[in-house]
Design a protein around this motif. Structure first.
Motif, PDB file in Angstrom:
ATOM      1  N   THR A 147      -6.467   1.793  -5.986  1.00 41.16           N
ATOM      2  CA  THR A 147      -6.411   0.482  -5.345  1.00 41.16           C
ATOM      3  C   THR A 147      -5.338   0.381  -4.261  1.00 41.16           C
ATOM      4  N   SER A 148      -4.397   1.308  -4.234  1.00 43.01           N
ATOM      5  CA  SER A 148      -3.242   1.164  -3.338  1.00 43.01           C
ATOM      6  C   SER A 148      -3.146   2.166  -2.210  1.00 43.01           C
ATOM      7  N   LEU A 149      -3.928   3.224  -2.264  1.00 43.40           N
ATOM      8  CA  LEU A 149      -3.824   4.275  -1.257  1.00 43.40           C
ATOM      9  C   LEU A 149      -4.402   3.816   0.069  1.00 43.40           C
ATOM     10  N   VAL A 150      -3.653   4.030   1.139  1.00 38.58           N
ATOM     11  CA  VAL A 150      -4.140   3.715   2.486  1.00 38.58           C
ATOM     12  C   VAL A 150      -5.276   4.679   2.785  1.00 38.58           C
ATOM     13  N   ARG A 185       0.851  -1.194   0.000  1.00 38.50           N
ATOM     14  CA  ARG A 185       0.000   0.000   0.000  1.00 38.50           C
ATOM     15  C   ARG A 185       0.884   1.240   0.000  1.00 38.50           C
ATOM     16  N   VAL A 186       0.295   2.396  -0.283  1.00 41.26           N
ATOM     17  CA  VAL A 186       1.043   3.652  -0.298  1.00 41.26           C
ATOM     18  C   VAL A 186       0.232   4.749   0.379  1.00 41.26           C
ATOM     19  N   THR A 187       0.907   5.849   0.645  1.00 42.67           N
ATOM     20  CA  THR A 187       0.275   7.083   1.069  1.00 42.67           C
ATOM     21  C   THR A 187       0.940   8.207   0.289  1.00 42.67           C
ATOM     22  N   THR A 188       0.424   9.408   0.434  1.00 45.90           N
ATOM     23  CA  THR A 188       1.010  10.549  -0.272  1.00 45.90           C
ATOM     24  C   THR A 188       1.621  11.524   0.728  1.00 45.90           C
ATOM     25  N   GLY A 226       3.997   4.320 -15.161  1.00 43.36           N
ATOM     26  CA  GLY A 226       4.905   4.123 -14.033  1.00 43.36           C
ATOM     27  C   GLY A 226       4.456   4.772 -12.739  1.00 43.36           C
ATOM     28  N   ARG A 227       3.192   5.146 -12.686  1.00 43.33           N
ATOM     29  CA  ARG A 227       2.640   5.734 -11.466  1.00 43.33           C
ATOM     30  C   ARG A 227       1.858   4.673 -10.697  1.00 43.33           C
ATOM     31  N   VAL A 228       1.741   4.872  -9.411  1.00 47.39           N
ATOM     32  CA  VAL A 228       0.970   3.967  -8.574  1.00 47.39           C
ATOM     33  C   VAL A 228      -0.514   4.187  -8.842  1.00 47.39           C
ATOM     34  N   ASP A 229      -1.248   3.099  -8.944  1.00 47.62           N
ATOM     35  CA  ASP A 229      -2.702   3.181  -9.086  1.00 47.62           C
ATOM     36  C   ASP A 229      -3.278   3.504  -7.706  1.00 47.62           C
ATOM     37  N   ALA A 272       1.045  13.142  -5.158  1.00 53.06           N
ATOM     38  CA  ALA A 272      -0.412  13.136  -5.298  1.00 53.06           C
ATOM     39  C   ALA A 272      -0.877  12.531  -6.623  1.00 53.06           C
ATOM     40  N   ASP A 273      -0.024  12.576  -7.643  1.00 59.32           N
ATOM     41  CA  ASP A 273      -0.399  11.993  -8.933  1.00 59.32           C
ATOM     42  C   ASP A 273       0.005  10.520  -9.044  1.00 59.32           C
ATOM     43  N   GLY A 274       0.535   9.953  -7.952  1.00 59.89           N
ATOM     44  CA  GLY A 274       0.927   8.555  -7.936  1.00 59.89           C
ATOM     45  C   GLY A 274       2.358   8.298  -8.362  1.00 59.89           C
ATOM     46  N   SER A 275       3.082   9.353  -8.733  1.00 56.52           N
ATOM     47  CA  SER A 275       4.464   9.120  -9.157  1.00 56.52           C
ATOM     48  C   SER A 275       5.339   8.828  -7.941  1.00 56.52           C
TER      49      SER A 275
END
Length: 98
Positions: free
Chosen positions: A94-97, A23-26, A88-91, A61-64
């Motif tokens: 589906t991945s944002l905490v 998972r990711v956060t911004t 090459g950016r995070v979706d 914020a754009d997933g990069s």
């Protein structure tokens, strides 16, 4: 907030440590969760103090992904199964905490 104090650093790093594998956060979400500062302050904390936490799980914020550490963030995200777009950016859908 021009200066980043120790409490702010600790708050940011503690939150990054809580982001689960895959998972990711911004930067902005971290700033909102801490309650002060903004994405740039979080980025400064990560640049100066983030080596000991899963820094690759913090994206723009754009997933990069982050471009530090020789561009290894994409590789680490892929290893964790984080879906990336064709650019090459995070979706983030589906991945944002939450």
């Amino acid at each position: 907030m021009s200066r980043v104090d120790d409490e702010y650093v600790e708050a940011v790093l503690t939150l990054v440590e809580q982001v689960p594998t895959g998972r990711v956060t911004t930067y902005g979400a971290l700033a909102r969760a801490v309650g002060t500062g903004g994405p740039r302050q979080v980025g400064r904390v990560m640049a100066l103090h983030g080596d000991a936490v899963p820094w690759w799980r913090v994206v723009h914020a754009d997933g990069s992904p982050a471009t530090c550490h020789g561009g290894t963030a994409v590789e680490r995200l892929r290893e964790e199964g984080v879906p990336l777009t064709g650019r090459g950016r995070v979706d983030l859908r589906t991945s944002l905490v939450p």
